[in-house]
Design an enzyme around this catalytic site. Structure first.
Site, short mmCIF file in Angstrom:
data_model
loop_
_atom_site.label_atom_id
_atom_site.label_comp_id
_atom_site.label_asym_id
_atom_site.label_seq_id
_atom_site.Cartn_x
_atom_site.Cartn_y
_atom_site.Cartn_z
N ALA A 57 0.83 -1.21 0.00
CA ALA A 57 0.00 0.00 0.00
C ALA A 57 0.86 1.26 0.00
O ALA A 57 0.50 2.27 -0.61
CB ALA A 57 -0.94 0.01 1.20
N ASP A 58 2.01 1.18 0.68
CA ASP A 58 2.85 2.38 0.77
C ASP A 58 3.35 2.87 -0.59
O ASP A 58 3.07 4.00 -0.98
CB ASP A 58 4.05 2.11 1.70
N PRO A 59 4.11 2.05 -1.33
CA PRO A 59 4.58 2.58 -2.61
C PRO A 59 3.45 2.79 -3.61
O PRO A 59 3.52 3.72 -4.42
CB PRO A 59 5.57 1.52 -3.11
#
Lengths: 417, 405
Positions: free
Chosen positions: A186-188
């Site tokens: 989800a972060d990148p």
């Protein structure tokens, strides 16, 4: 008329880069913000990370370290996700810090942060405050579940968000148990999503002079890529479960063991022609002539046994070898690569996908190029991720014009800290 | 200048399935005009993908198509006809951007390669999304989401959380078609960078996006440690191991992240400070990591008597990262997402009311907007071919008869 303080750049290095006149005050940390600003830095923006010893970016201590020697400037995670940026230290929890942060914002085009909701406001650096200082500011706030709603204050990391978004519930083997993504997805993904929104907002500002606040939820960015399952429930009240490496229609479709330890090939056959080509590569053994395998639905319904037959063959071959044989015959196939194989992959090497960056503490280390090749932008700006506070003198004295005695005092008071 | 951020952009999309169509959708939902060019007769293969209402296949009711093609105008063109190519060039002449995902070489073969189109439109931005890029030894290789995901590095380390036997629990693809959407998203970012570069120089740009590179860049977290210490992570060893648990609840599962001492201690309180947690063997993060396969079942024994909502509330009340592993039903019924108005509905002439995911970002002044449903096949042939390019209705009949549209 935007104020533009001189920035310390190697002459010519950012020529031709689309964001060469953009400055970003980067208050973000970990990955969702930093990967966005890394991409924008490599496309020419001057990105100044505002860090603090009081609460270091946890990624500065995230193993693996260069040569397995720990150190806050030695983490692969920090150094790759923060390539091409500058760093200054400012303890935002100190009352005097806000005034200095605002000076930086005043000469910046974009502010990005991913603190818990309300934290920037507590620091006196919310959008309302900052837009007084810079009326056309583009401010981006990234959070797990959004700036609004009953769960806006929920404590969550990437994996919790994979869970909330429904992705985890759709990922798993055919036993149906939800399994975790292999890492920070989800972060990148949110970082790339945010980059698109920021560039759109930049264009709007260029045309109209109007900035704005952008609210990005990591969960929403993740769900934007799950329409099939979400709409199946909306249309049909059907709750989809994990299905391993299977496909809804294609067969053979999955991972097959190859020669060696933990070596696998991914094969996906989507039509009769590809099926026949696959059979040819295998030498048309008798089992391929079974009636149940001769048509698409039959292959899908009997895929467990089909997979066993295919694996009996792939097990005798190396994974790259299987890819080459099958792709030559027009059958989609690719090896499941580990990080070492990726780095050494002849195609990625030919594409210059890996680059080398010289870093003051860890020396020359590999990193990755931006995932696009733009004809008019042939040379992104790659340089080392900053050591902690590496650009304090540059930011506070050169850019913000603070006299050296004042800076010394701020260091003493641990405002610059 | 309209009220959305990209209202002054014009795109032509000659794509199929997900990568190029999703890239174009991102622009369309932010206000750009997007003309989608489909094959006459069959159209985009996403029209076959579903999900379908009541599981009844219909080319105008496929959920994947309806989502991936919102806010676009749709025409049909057969680029294997000379007239199709001519019309295509006329469209491209008036566009800022062409986005396509045909295999390398196809556009050239059809007579609409970059060098040709640059003559037609000297400031064109052409974005090509392919499995492995326009160059390199794998240039002509084919892919699907499964293959891109597993070649990218992500497959090799999934599932996270450690497996007992990597041979029994082989590399696992994430649910859905993540690498397809992610590549389309990456291409949208790249196209915007090219657009901003063109604003400065006025020069045409060619944007080459590889699905493998796009996906690899998203897998750096779990895999790129290798670049610093020469050790390639696998499904058994990853730095975050021992901190995450999918715990069973009465009605499903929750995901708990216990990364620091404080979170661990507070979670122990949530569990009612059981005796086993007081054991020295669990006293710090390293020890807990090493003993995680003992800890997880102990936690599961406790958690299974509570619902997802109870576990989430208890965890959150003590500031422990804990959220339910939502099913799609949970997601559609989520109060948080309802408050955010995340799901949107569009009234479609064939599919009735279609509910789908909405904005991935909220821009305060120039919001994401769903303005129109995904186009019916050839819906805007007349509007565009007649209304804009000056063909007559008779011409269109002839075009249809000749298989051009």
């Amino acid at each position: 008329m935007r104020e533009r303080a001189k920035s310390k750049r190697i002459p010519g290095k950012t020529d031709g880069l689309p964001l060469k006149d953009i400055r970003i005050a980067d208050f973000s940390w970990v990955a969702a913000g930093p990967w966005a600003t890394a991409l924008m830095a490599q496309m020419g923006a001057e990105v100044i990370r505002v860090e603090s010893r009081r609460k270091l970016d946890i990624c500065r201590n995230q193993p693996a370290f260069a040569d397995d020697v720990p150190g806050i400037n030695r983490s692969y995670f920090f150094n790759i996700f923060n390539a091409s940026k500058k760093s200054c230290t400012l303890d935002l929890s100190k009352p005097r810090a806000a005034e200095i942060a605002k000076k930086l914002v005043k000469i910046s085009d974009i502010v990005i942060e991913n603190f818990a909701v309300g934290v920037m406001e507590d620091f006196g650096l919310g959008y309302d405050e900052l837009s007084k200082v810079k009326p056309d500011l583009i401010m981006v706030s990234i959070s797990g579940l959004g700036q609004t709603g009953p769960l806006k204050n929920a404590v969550c990391w990437g994996n919790n968000l994979h869970a909330y978004s429904g992705l985890t519930g759709l990922t798993g083997y055919t036993d149906g148990q939800p399994r975790q993504m292999g890492g920070t997805w989800a972060d990148p993904l949110t970082a790339v999503t945010a980059t698109f929104a920021i560039l759109a907002a930049l264009h709007h500002r260029d045309e109209t002079g109007e900035g704005q606040h952008i609210d990005i939820s990591q969960c929403e960015a993740t769900m934007a890529q799950l329409p099939e399952a979400l709409m199946d429930y909306a249309m049909n009240d059907r709750v989809r479960r994990p299905t391993g490496n299977m496909d809804e229609a294609m067969a053979p479709h999955g991972l097959y063991r190859c020669k060696g330890e933990d070596k696998w090939i991914a094969i996906a056959v989507s039509n009769q022609a590809e099926w026949e080509a696959l059979c040819d590569v295998l030498g048309n053994p008798n089992w391929t002539k079974e009636e149940r395998f001769s048509y698409e639905l039959g292959r899908w319904q009997n895929q467990d046994e089909l997979d066993r037959f295919i694996e009996a063959w792939t097990k005798e071959h190396e994974h790259y070898e299987v890819m080459n044989l099958l792709q030559k015959a027009g059958v989609p196939a690719g090896p499941c690569l580990d990080a070492e194989e990726l780095y050494k992959d002849r195609h990625l090497q030919a594409r210059s996908h890996f680059i080398e960056i010289e870093h003051p503490e860890v020396g020359k280390r590999p990193s990755v190029a931006v995932p696009w090749h733009i004809s008019g932008v042939p040379s992104p700006d790659y340089f080392h991720a900053p050591t902690l506070g590496e650009y304090n003198e540059y930011v506070f004295h050169e850019l913000l014009g603070l006299p050296r005695e004042r800076i010394a005092k701020l260091i003493e008071e641990k405002v610059i800290y | 200048m309209g009220k959305q951020a990209l209202s002054d952009l014009k795109l032509v999309e000659y794509g199929d399935f997900i990568t190029a169509p999703y890239c174009a959708k991102l622009f369309a939902d932010m206000g750009a005009e997007v003309i989608k060019v489909e094959q006459p007769g069959t159209g985009d293969s996403a029209r076959r993908a579903g999900p379908f209402p009541n599981d009844t296949p219909h080319p105008e009711k496929s959920g994947l198509f309806l989502y991936t093609n919102t806010d676009k105008l749709g025409i049909t063109l057969n680029l294997e006809t000379a007239l199709g190519v001519k019309v295509f060039k006329e469209l491209v002449q008036h566009a800022d951007v062409l986005v396509e995902n045909n295999a390398p070489g196809i556009m050239d073969k059809l007579g609409v390669g970059y060098e040709t189109l640059k003559q037609v439109n000297p400031s064109l931005i052409m974005t090509s999304i392919t499995p492995f890029g326009q160059t390199g030894p794998y240039r002509d290789f084919k892919t699907t989401d499964l293959i891109t995901f597993h070649m990218s590095g992500y497959g090799y380390v999934t599932p996270g959380g450690g497996v007992d036997d990597p041979d029994k629990e082989g590399p696992l693809k994430a649910g859905g078609r993540q690498s397809e959407f992610a590549s389309g998203l990456t291409a949208a970012v790249a196209t915007m960078f090219a657009f901003l570069a063109r604003k400065r120089t006025g020069l045409s740009q060619y944007v080459d996006v590889s699905m493998l590179e796009s996906m690899h860049c998203l897998s750096l977290g779990p895999t790129a440690g290798y670049l610093y210490n020469g050790k390639a992570p696998n499904r058994m060893k990853y730095g975050m191991l021992g901190s995450l648990a999918n715990l069973p609840a009465k009605d499903g599962y929750v995901c708990v992240g216990l990364f620091d001492e404080g979170q661990w201690l507070r979670w122990v309180e949530v569990m009612g400070t059981p005796d086993w947690a007081k054991n020295d063997v669990f006293k710090d993060r390293l020890q807990r990591s090493a003993n995680w396969d003992v800890i997880e079942p102990l936690m599961a024994e406790w958690s299974k008597d509570y619902t997802k909502e109870e576990l989430t509330e208890r965890g959150q009340s003590k500031r422990v990262p804990c959220l339910p592993i939502n099913t799609t039903k949970d997601v559609l019924e989520s109060k948080q997402l309802a408050a955010r108005k995340f799901f949107v509905k569009v009234d479609h002439p064939e599919a009735d009311i279609v509910k789908m995911p909405g904005a991935p970002y909220k821009l305060a002044k120039t919001p994401w907007l769903l303005k129109r449903y995904a186009p019916l096949l050839g819906e805007h042939n007349e509007d565009i071919l007649c209304g804009r390019l000056g063909y007559t209705k008779d011409d269109l009949v002839k075009m249809r008869q000749a298989g051009v549209i």
